[in-house]
Design an enzyme around this catalytic site. Structure first.
Site, PDB file in Angstrom:
ATOM      1  CG  HIS A 121      -1.660  -1.091   1.438  1.00 11.22           C
ATOM      2  ND1 HIS A 121      -2.255  -1.570   2.550  1.00 11.22           N
ATOM      3  CD2 HIS A 121      -1.951  -2.323   0.677  1.00 11.22           C
ATOM      4  CE1 HIS A 121      -2.639  -2.806   2.681  1.00 11.22           C
ATOM      5  NE2 HIS A 121      -2.969  -3.223   1.348  1.00 11.22           N
ATOM      6  CE1 TYR A 150      -0.051   2.920   9.685  1.00  4.46           C
ATOM      7  CE2 TYR A 150       0.473   0.796  10.668  1.00  4.46           C
ATOM      8  CZ  TYR A 150      -0.459   1.696  10.081  1.00  4.46           C
ATOM      9  OH  TYR A 150      -1.716   1.101   9.798  1.00  4.46           O
TER      10      TYR A 150
END
Length: 469
Positions: free
Chosen positions: A71, A134
């Site tokens: 992605h 993240y």
């Protein structure tokens, strides 16, 4: 791979521009371990972009072989492992020569990676109960535009440790397109304000109609509107070039002109500065020699204190102070701009051709700056990215008075230069019908700093001669 303890904080370039692998110091003992997963001051000092994270996401994966991606998202990411271990794969899906380039590495709690916008991100777990964390610098939105690549794409040929046939994948990840079908992620956008002005037209001539460049006027985008913060998806923008300004120097001395000058040169600039700061945008702001009073005999340097004489100069100085608060900013100070449209050179040429013999001020001295040269210098700053701050940018060469320039125009257009009568500022303004703004007598800007970046401004007189053929 076993988590390594007490490594030094260090960065490692990859084959993908902007994708940087990091070693993190992890301190362990019989109780477990501790690390600073993200520490802005230390990491920025070590070279990490100050990317301004606004959201922290965590993905828990209970089985070995869980595979996610590829992605490419419209934001930057700082990826690290809170527990377990992964095999990571990153593919550049941005427009440019590195489209399709792959980088792979194993990550455990002692390694992290900075993933820039448009780089495809994927991973496969190599240990049970792996926690993948993240930070991102934009809030998740269902309207965000993603780019995907199939995990099994033959062109990039990622060497998955666990064959994809034996791995845990989502149905969506199995059906993403191959590289040949992927539309590359375009660069972040550049917004040019004041597109119909002399500098705006010169910037359009330099930048052309590239898909990532947007040109606007006040009719398109009102910087004083309270809706400015939502007028664009500002995270899609990398650079704003503010070539818009109120420049009616004499009219600014009237009550309405004063209000208009402050609205355009200060209030609007304050709004731009807020947007640029909040979204990590580089703001290029064009300033003026009028922030100085013209009293020094030597050329003005960037660090000289400002001392504007009139309303126009005061508003430009105030705008400069606001732009200086933006972390990524270039304040480009210039003087006596000549471009397409009404300007001193075109006026003198018109008078010469109509047989009018002008009286021209001879005690104000400076250098002409041609709009094309100014645009070229701004783009040089954006391409080379020297230290942020203030840069003087004018034509080079000998300083001249307005009367000297007028005589050059007459000569170059085949007319008698003696038709130009030099006068003092006081003689020129005597009996004026309206207010006349005070002007700096010496508008010479020092060019040492811009030249040190590798940009050599052209001689102003040579540019004038070229313009007039």
């Amino acid at each position: 791979m076993v988590t390594e303890f007490d490594k030094a904080l260090a960065s490692h370039e990859t084959g993908i521009p902007g994708l940087v692998l990091w070693d993190l110091p992890v301190h362990g003992d019989n109780r477990g371990w501790f690390k600073e997963n993200w520490q802005r001051e230390k990491m920025v000092a070590a070279g990490l972009p100050d990317f301004g994270p606004v959201q922290n996401n965590v993905s828990f994966n209970d089985a070995v072989g869980t595979t996610r991606g590829i992605h490419a998202e419209p934001w930057d990411k700082w990826v690290s492992i809170a527990a377990g271990r992964i095999f990571g794969a990153w593919v550049d899906l941005r427009e440019g020569p590195t489209f399709g380039v792959v980088f792979t590495a194993e990550l455990d709690p002692s390694r992290a990676i900075f993933v820039p916008r448009g780089v495809g991100n994927a991973y496969q777990t190599l240990a049970p109960d792996t926690v993948y964390a993240y930070l991102v610098n934009d809030h998740w939105s269902p309207d965000a535009s993603y780019t995907f690549l199939n995990l099994a794409d033959e062109a990039v040929a990622i060497p998955w440790p666990i064959p994809l046939a034996d791995a845990e994948l989502s149905a969506k990840d199995r059906t993403h397109p191959r590289l040949a079908e992927v539309t590359a992620v375009p660069p972040r956008r550049t917004l040019v304000l004041g597109a119909n002005g002399q500098l705006g037209r010169a910037l359009r001539a330099e930048l052309g109609d590239a898909s990532h460049v947007e040109y606007t006027t006040r009719a398109d985008l009102d910087l004083t509107s309270p809706d400015l913060v939502t007028a664009r998806h500002w995270r899609d923008y990398d650079t704003i070039v503010n070539a818009a300004a109120y420049t009616a120097v004499d009219l600014a001395e009237t009550p309405q002109g004063r209000a208009d000058a402050w609205a355009a040169n200060v209030t609007a600039v304050a709004a731009l500065a807020r947007v640029a700061t909040e979204h990590g945008i580089t703001l290029v702001h064009v300033s003026s020699d009028y922030v100085f009073d013209g009293s020094l005999e030597r050329p003005r340097r960037e660090a000289d204190p400002v001392s504007p004489l009139g309303v126009y100069g005061q508003t430009k100085a105030a705008g400069d102070a606001l732009v200086a608060t933006v972390p990524r900013h270039y304040i480009v100070r210039t003087s006596w701009v000549i471009g397409d449209g009404g300007n001193f050179v075109s006026t003198m040429r018109g008078l010469a051709e109509r047989g009018v013999d002008p009286r021209v001020v001879d005690d104000q001295v400076g250098r002409l700056t041609f709009a094309g040269e100014l645009a070229r210098g701004i783009l040089h700053l954006l391409r080379t990215r020297p230290a942020y701050g203030v840069y003087n940018l004018t034509g080079a060469g000998q300083a001249m008075s307005w009367a000297r320039i007028a005589r050059e125009v007459f000569t170059l257009t085949g007319h008698d230069p003696s038709r130009v009568t030099p006068v003092t500022t006081e003689e020129y303004t005597a009996g004026a019908a309206g207010p006349i703004a005070p002007r700096p007598r010496r508008s010479i800007l020092d060019l040492t700093k811009i030249e040190a970046t590798g940009f050599t401004p052209r001689d102003a007189l040579a540019s004038l001669r070229e313009r007039l053929g």
